[in-house]
Scaffold this motif. Structure first.
Motif, PDB file in Angstrom:
ATOM      1  N   ILE B 100       0.849  -1.182  -0.042  1.00  0.00           N
ATOM      2  CA  ILE B 100      -0.008  -0.089   0.109  1.00  0.00           C
ATOM      3  C   ILE B 100       0.930   1.329  -0.098  1.00  0.00           C
ATOM      4  CG2 ILE B 100      -1.592   1.443   1.094  1.00  0.00           C
ATOM      5  CD1 ILE B 100      -2.797  -1.329   2.257  1.00  0.00           C
ATOM      6  N   ARG B 114      -4.381   4.344  -4.553  1.00  0.00           N
ATOM      7  CA  ARG B 114      -4.644   4.433  -3.150  1.00  0.00           C
ATOM      8  C   ARG B 114      -6.308   3.883  -3.086  1.00  0.00           C
ATOM      9  NH1 ARG B 114      -2.807  10.151  -0.136  1.00  0.00           N
ATOM     10  NH2 ARG B 114      -0.774   9.779  -0.918  1.00  0.00           N
ATOM     11  N   SER B 117      -5.679   0.007  -3.636  1.00  0.00           N
ATOM     12  CA  SER B 117      -5.009  -0.561  -2.436  1.00  0.00           C
ATOM     13  C   SER B 117      -5.968  -0.699  -1.043  1.00  0.00           C
ATOM     14  CB  SER B 117      -3.662   0.099  -1.915  1.00  0.00           C
ATOM     15  OG  SER B 117      -4.163   1.504  -1.539  1.00  0.00           O
ATOM     16  N   LEU B 118      -6.735   0.296  -1.032  1.00  0.00           N
ATOM     17  CA  LEU B 118      -7.769   0.083   0.158  1.00  0.00           C
ATOM     18  C   LEU B 118      -8.711  -0.925  -0.033  1.00  0.00           C
ATOM     19  CD1 LEU B 118      -8.731   3.610   1.594  1.00  0.00           C
ATOM     20  CD2 LEU B 118      -7.499   2.005   2.536  1.00  0.00           C
ATOM     21  N   LEU B 121      -7.010  -3.928   0.931  1.00  0.00           N
ATOM     22  CA  LEU B 121      -6.946  -3.911   2.331  1.00  0.00           C
ATOM     23  C   LEU B 121      -8.321  -4.399   3.173  1.00  0.00           C
ATOM     24  CD1 LEU B 121      -5.116  -3.051   4.596  1.00  0.00           C
ATOM     25  CD2 LEU B 121      -6.241  -1.142   4.801  1.00  0.00           C
ATOM     26  N   MET B 182     -12.852   3.669   7.654  1.00  0.00           N
ATOM     27  CA  MET B 182     -11.757   4.002   6.435  1.00  0.00           C
ATOM     28  C   MET B 182     -12.118   5.485   6.075  1.00  0.00           C
ATOM     29  SD  MET B 182     -10.302   1.669   4.883  1.00  0.00           S
ATOM     30  CE  MET B 182     -10.064  -0.225   4.858  1.00  0.00           C
ATOM     31  N   VAL B 189      -8.478   9.636   1.088  1.00  0.00           N
ATOM     32  CA  VAL B 189      -9.070   8.455  -0.005  1.00  0.00           C
ATOM     33  C   VAL B 189     -10.540   8.384   0.168  1.00  0.00           C
ATOM     34  CG1 VAL B 189      -8.701   6.442  -0.794  1.00  0.00           C
ATOM     35  CG2 VAL B 189      -7.115   7.164   0.696  1.00  0.00           C
TER      36      VAL B 189
END
Lengths: 240, 190
Positions: B100, B114, B117-118, B121, B182, B189
């Motif tokens: 990330i 981003r 990648s989240l 995740l 988040m 993000v």
């Protein structure tokens, strides 16, 4: 720092209203408690403070920024860190140190700076010995401390805690309270605590008592807890 | 034998991507899958790690086939498995944080990477959460006298239905909470 003006909120237009005409003012450097029984709307209210929820009518301002303006959300969320009621809801890292580091990484901070900040937080909250463990597998007390550390690592101006000591034993509660006091006194953070515990609320400079989505009364702890009968009636009582 | 199975799986995947060209993300999965072929990872290990995702995929297939049609069912099930698969492969090859962090450094497609990648995740974090929730619900059922092994087929299906029902509600609750987390914790993000 945070101001709500005639805030009303309903989760959906045809759902019942959860918050009614809320007017709150939280000043810089203050500790403020939102005290109320379960289901009174505390969580819904504090989620307005970092624009996770937006008012159905009325306004919420954070450091002068209107939460309704989408372009303000990033600034507001960088200023106001929210600690969720259930720690498991907010872990986004695969280890304790990862969880602390992730928001910094996403900001594009350097590895050196991240390492130093994470190390500082691990030391401050005594989490160093569990830094490589999975957040969901550590004890409830450690999880709570981790959530507070995670909120503080991004250096917010305001830290909002939704029932920070629920389900913690007396010893852990004391540790959490000490940390919050220190954050306020030494680092000048504004602290907002939503709680059902009158003792916890009494640690604040001012208290707003919320009942069925409305502010029932407010003032300094001594003034609020003078109304013992009223506090008993709404189901929160007074500190022993 | 391994090579044959790998090739077959690769063909199935390519076929699936061609059949269900839902988004460019599917192509990204394909690329990662091909990369994983070169990494020579054990298929048994992949399947073992993906067991919860395969199970969820099967349930999604059943639900969507009954409520919509077979095509939608297959599409949803496949996407579900692929998301988990991709997350699992990446997490195993590269520590997620490093991955990330690396993605966040890409200035050109900063926001896109981003977000991607989240998403990974969330998938990676969801694995143990789903396992833990499933175990908690199972234990709660067993402690209240439900035995998933006893009884006839209809009784078994009935108890399984209640189990899955609660599991799905819990998972959606968790995903909801994770989204709030988040948004709150990574404002850059959100």
């Amino acid at each position: 720092m945070i101001r709500t003006l005639n805030l009303d909120f309903a989760y959906a237009p045809d759902d019942g209203t959860v918050l009614w005409d809320i007017n709150i003012e939280i000043n810089k450097g203050e500790i403020v408690s939102i005290l109320g029984p379960n289901g009174s709307g505390k969580t819904t209210l504090v989620r307005h403070f970092n624009a996770l929820l937006l008012p159905s009518s009325g306004d919420v301002y954070v450091d002068g920024l209107d939460t309704r303006e989408r372009r303000n959300h990033r600034k507001i969320r960088e200023m106001v860190s929210l600690v969720f009621q259930n720690p498991l809801d907010q872990f986004i890292g695969l280890t304790v140190s990862d969880d602390l580091a992730l928001p910094l990484r996403m900001r594009g901070e350097s590895d050196k700076s991240i390492k130093s900040k994470v190390g500082e937080m691990l030391d401050m909250f005594n989490l160093k010995n569990i830094k490589d463990r999975y957040p969901h597998k550590i004890s409830g007390g450690e999880q709570k401390l981790l959530t507070i550390a995670a909120a503080l690592i991004v250096d917010p101006k305001v830290i909002v805690l939704d029932e920070p000591t629920v389900m913690l034993d007396k010893g852990r509660k004391k540790i959490v309270h000490e940390h919050l006091m220190r954050m306020n006194k030494e680092h000048g953070k504004t602290v907002v605590i939503s709680t059902t515990d009158p003792y916890e609320a009494s640690l604040a400079d001012r208290i707003y008592v919320i009942k069925e989505g409305e502010i029932a009364c407010s003032g300094k702890p001594k003034e609020v807890f003078k109304k013992k009968k009223f506090m008993e009636e709404i189901g929160v009582g007074v500190p022993v | 034998m391994q090579r044959i199975i790998r090739s077959t799986l690769l063909f199935i995947l390519i076929g699936s991507v061609l059949l269900f060209p839902a988004s460019g993300l599917m192509l990204a999965f394909l690329v990662v899958f091909v990369c994983s072929m070169f990494l020579k990872r054990s298929l048994r290990r992949i399947v073992e790690k993906l067991r919860p995702a395969i199970f969820l995929g099967a349930v999604a297939l059943l639900v969507y086939t009954l409520t919509a049609d077979l095509y939608t069912g297959l599409s949803v099930a496949l996407k579900l498995i692929l998301v988990f698969w991709l997350a699992q492969m990446i997490v195993e090859e590269v520590p997620l944080q490093r991955f990330i962090g690396g993605m966040a450094q890409w200035k050109a497609f900063n926001q896109l990477f981003r977000r991607l990648s989240l998403m990974l995740l969330v998938a990676a974090v969801s694995f143990p959460i789903i396992n833990k929730e499933a175990k908690n619900i199972y234990d709660a059922h067993v402690s209240r006298g439900v035995d998933f092994r006893k009884g006839n087929v209809s009784e078994k299906v009935n108890s399984l239905f209640y189990f899955l029902n609660i599991l799905f509600v819990k998972i959606f609750d968790r995903v909801d909470a994770l989204t709030y987390a988040m948004e709150s914790r990574i404002p850059s993000v959100a």
